[in-house]
Design a protein around this motif. Structure first.
Motif, PDB file in Angstrom:
ATOM      1  N   SER A  38       1.014  -0.852   0.108  1.00 10.13           N
ATOM      2  CA  SER A  38       0.507   0.255  -0.216  1.00 10.13           C
ATOM      3  C   SER A  38       0.595   1.346   0.042  1.00 10.13           C
ATOM      4  O   SER A  38       1.981   1.244   0.842  1.00 10.13           O
ATOM      5  CB  SER A  38      -1.318   0.069   1.177  1.00 10.13           C
ATOM      6  OG  SER A  38      -1.553   0.807   1.315  1.00 10.13           O
ATOM      7  N   ALA A  39       0.587   2.792  -1.276  1.00  7.85           N
ATOM      8  CA  ALA A  39       1.042   3.094  -0.813  1.00  7.85           C
ATOM      9  C   ALA A  39       1.103   4.373   0.417  1.00  7.85           C
ATOM     10  O   ALA A  39       1.901   5.375   1.048  1.00  7.85           O
ATOM     11  CB  ALA A  39       0.688   3.929  -2.307  1.00  7.85           C
ATOM     12  N   SER A  47       7.179   8.817   6.724  1.00  3.70           N
ATOM     13  CA  SER A  47       6.941   9.958   7.802  1.00  3.70           C
ATOM     14  C   SER A  47       7.366   9.366   8.685  1.00  3.70           C
ATOM     15  O   SER A  47       8.676  10.270   9.957  1.00  3.70           O
ATOM     16  CB  SER A  47       5.921   9.720   7.717  1.00  3.70           C
ATOM     17  OG  SER A  47       5.374  11.321   8.923  1.00  3.70           O
ATOM     18  N   ALA A  48       7.596   8.479   9.376  1.00  3.00           N
ATOM     19  CA  ALA A  48       8.188   7.517  10.856  1.00  3.00           C
ATOM     20  C   ALA A  48       9.710   7.220  10.642  1.00  3.00           C
ATOM     21  O   ALA A  48      10.336   8.056  11.678  1.00  3.00           O
ATOM     22  CB  ALA A  48       7.551   6.904  11.243  1.00  3.00           C
ATOM     23  N   LEU A  49       9.685   7.157   9.052  1.00  3.51           N
ATOM     24  CA  LEU A  49      11.802   7.171   9.303  1.00  3.51           C
ATOM     25  C   LEU A  49      11.761   9.154   9.131  1.00  3.51           C
ATOM     26  O   LEU A  49      12.893   9.098  10.183  1.00  3.51           O
ATOM     27  CB  LEU A  49      11.639   6.136   8.120  1.00  3.51           C
ATOM     28  CG  LEU A  49      13.010   6.573   7.878  1.00  3.51           C
ATOM     29  CD1 LEU A  49      14.083   5.768   8.924  1.00  3.51           C
ATOM     30  CD2 LEU A  49      13.750   5.805   6.449  1.00  3.51           C
ATOM     31  N   LEU A  50      11.672   9.688   8.844  1.00  2.00           N
ATOM     32  CA  LEU A  50      12.298  10.549   9.168  1.00  2.00           C
ATOM     33  C   LEU A  50      12.131  11.440   9.922  1.00  2.00           C
ATOM     34  O   LEU A  50      12.389  12.653  10.906  1.00  2.00           O
ATOM     35  CB  LEU A  50      11.298  11.682   7.842  1.00  2.00           C
ATOM     36  CG  LEU A  50      11.351  11.313   6.003  1.00  2.00           C
ATOM     37  CD1 LEU A  50      10.886  11.990   5.562  1.00  2.00           C
ATOM     38  CD2 LEU A  50      13.218  12.139   6.352  1.00  2.00           C
ATOM     39  N   LEU A  51      10.718  11.024  11.588  1.00  2.00           N
ATOM     40  CA  LEU A  51      10.368  11.016  12.302  1.00  2.00           C
ATOM     41  C   LEU A  51      11.575  10.939  13.007  1.00  2.00           C
ATOM     42  O   LEU A  51      12.349  11.856  13.986  1.00  2.00           O
ATOM     43  CB  LEU A  51       9.185  10.739  13.043  1.00  2.00           C
ATOM     44  CG  LEU A  51       9.566  11.772  14.083  1.00  2.00           C
ATOM     45  CD1 LEU A  51       9.045  13.120  14.581  1.00  2.00           C
ATOM     46  CD2 LEU A  51       7.241  10.752  14.903  1.00  2.00           C
ATOM     47  N   LEU A  85       6.297  15.663   8.860  1.00  2.32           N
ATOM     48  CA  LEU A  85       4.989  16.115   9.368  1.00  2.32           C
ATOM     49  C   LEU A  85       4.348  16.307   7.402  1.00  2.32           C
ATOM     50  O   LEU A  85       3.244  16.066   7.380  1.00  2.32           O
ATOM     51  CB  LEU A  85       5.245  17.013   9.845  1.00  2.32           C
ATOM     52  CG  LEU A  85       5.237  17.302  11.004  1.00  2.32           C
ATOM     53  CD1 LEU A  85       5.218  18.541  12.099  1.00  2.32           C
ATOM     54  CD2 LEU A  85       4.575  16.555  11.807  1.00  2.32           C
ATOM     55  N   SER A  86       5.090  16.765   6.533  1.00  2.00           N
ATOM     56  CA  SER A  86       3.985  16.734   5.499  1.00  2.00           C
ATOM     57  C   SER A  86       4.203  16.168   4.972  1.00  2.00           C
ATOM     58  O   SER A  86       2.718  15.237   4.536  1.00  2.00           O
ATOM     59  CB  SER A  86       5.497  17.685   4.625  1.00  2.00           C
ATOM     60  OG  SER A  86       6.001  18.993   5.215  1.00  2.00           O
ATOM     61  N   ILE A  87       4.720  14.843   4.613  1.00  2.00           N
ATOM     62  CA  ILE A  87       4.508  13.456   4.252  1.00  2.00           C
ATOM     63  C   ILE A  87       3.381  12.729   5.053  1.00  2.00           C
ATOM     64  O   ILE A  87       2.456  12.424   4.255  1.00  2.00           O
ATOM     65  CB  ILE A  87       5.669  12.513   3.956  1.00  2.00           C
ATOM     66  CG1 ILE A  87       6.968  13.305   3.179  1.00  2.00           C
ATOM     67  CG2 ILE A  87       5.712  11.489   3.796  1.00  2.00           C
ATOM     68  CD1 ILE A  87       8.043  12.376   3.060  1.00  2.00           C
ATOM     69  N   ALA A  88       3.321  12.904   6.598  1.00  2.00           N
ATOM     70  CA  ALA A  88       2.473  12.666   7.014  1.00  2.00           C
ATOM     71  C   ALA A  88       0.956  12.885   6.722  1.00  2.00           C
ATOM     72  O   ALA A  88       0.036  12.637   6.913  1.00  2.00           O
ATOM     73  CB  ALA A  88       2.436  12.831   8.440  1.00  2.00           C
ATOM     74  N   THR A  91      -0.453  11.761   3.264  1.00  2.00           N
ATOM     75  CA  THR A  91      -0.439  10.736   3.509  1.00  2.00           C
ATOM     76  C   THR A  91      -2.414  10.042   3.614  1.00  2.00           C
ATOM     77  O   THR A  91      -2.699   9.592   3.508  1.00  2.00           O
ATOM     78  CB  THR A  91       0.529  10.104   4.098  1.00  2.00           C
ATOM     79  OG1 THR A  91       2.077   9.919   3.432  1.00  2.00           O
ATOM     80  CG2 THR A  91       0.270   7.942   4.261  1.00  2.00           C
ATOM     81  N   THR A  92      -2.165  10.578   5.366  1.00  2.00           N
ATOM     82  CA  THR A  92      -3.510  10.945   5.820  1.00  2.00           C
ATOM     83  C   THR A  92      -4.686  11.926   4.653  1.00  2.00           C
ATOM     84  O   THR A  92      -5.545  11.399   6.008  1.00  2.00           O
ATOM     85  CB  THR A  92      -3.466  10.925   7.372  1.00  2.00           C
ATOM     86  OG1 THR A  92      -2.720  12.201   7.381  1.00  2.00           O
ATOM     87  CG2 THR A  92      -2.055   9.796   7.470  1.00  2.00           C
TER      88      THR A  92
END
Length: 96
Positions: A38-39, A47-51, A85-88, A91-92
């Motif tokens: 899933s994309a 996002s979790a990796l960047l955080l 935060l931007s990618i999160a 994504t959501t």
């Protein structure tokens, strides 16, 4: 006395860049998950990796983070947090 390790070996390079090596391995896994599963899940994982990289950059010394230290600690941390935060948010977001 054991022989001294050479700093010019591939193993020594991986030890010096352990955080970056783990981050790139995690990124490769996230890309596989994004294509196979899933994309949106891949976006959340990215996002979790960047955080987590932002936290590592904020807490660890420059010698420990290796090539992840590009500019000042505050700027690197801020850029990683903004990206996370931007990618999160993207994504959501529904219907994007």
């Amino acid at each position: 006395m054991p022989p001294a390790r050479s700093p010019h070996t591939l193993g020594a390079a991986f030890r010096r860049q352990a955080v970056l090596t783990l981050a790139l391995s995690a990124l490769a896994l996230i890309v596989v998950i994004g294509t196979a599963v899933s994309a949106s899940l891949a976006g959340i994982l990215l996002s979790a990796l960047l955080l987590s990289l932002a936290l590592l950059r904020a807490l660890l010394p420059v010698r420990a983070v290796g090539a992840l230290a590009v500019r000042s600690r505050g700027l690197d941390t801020a850029v990683l947090l903004v990206l996370a935060l931007s990618i999160a948010a993207l994504t959501t977001s529904p219907n994007l």
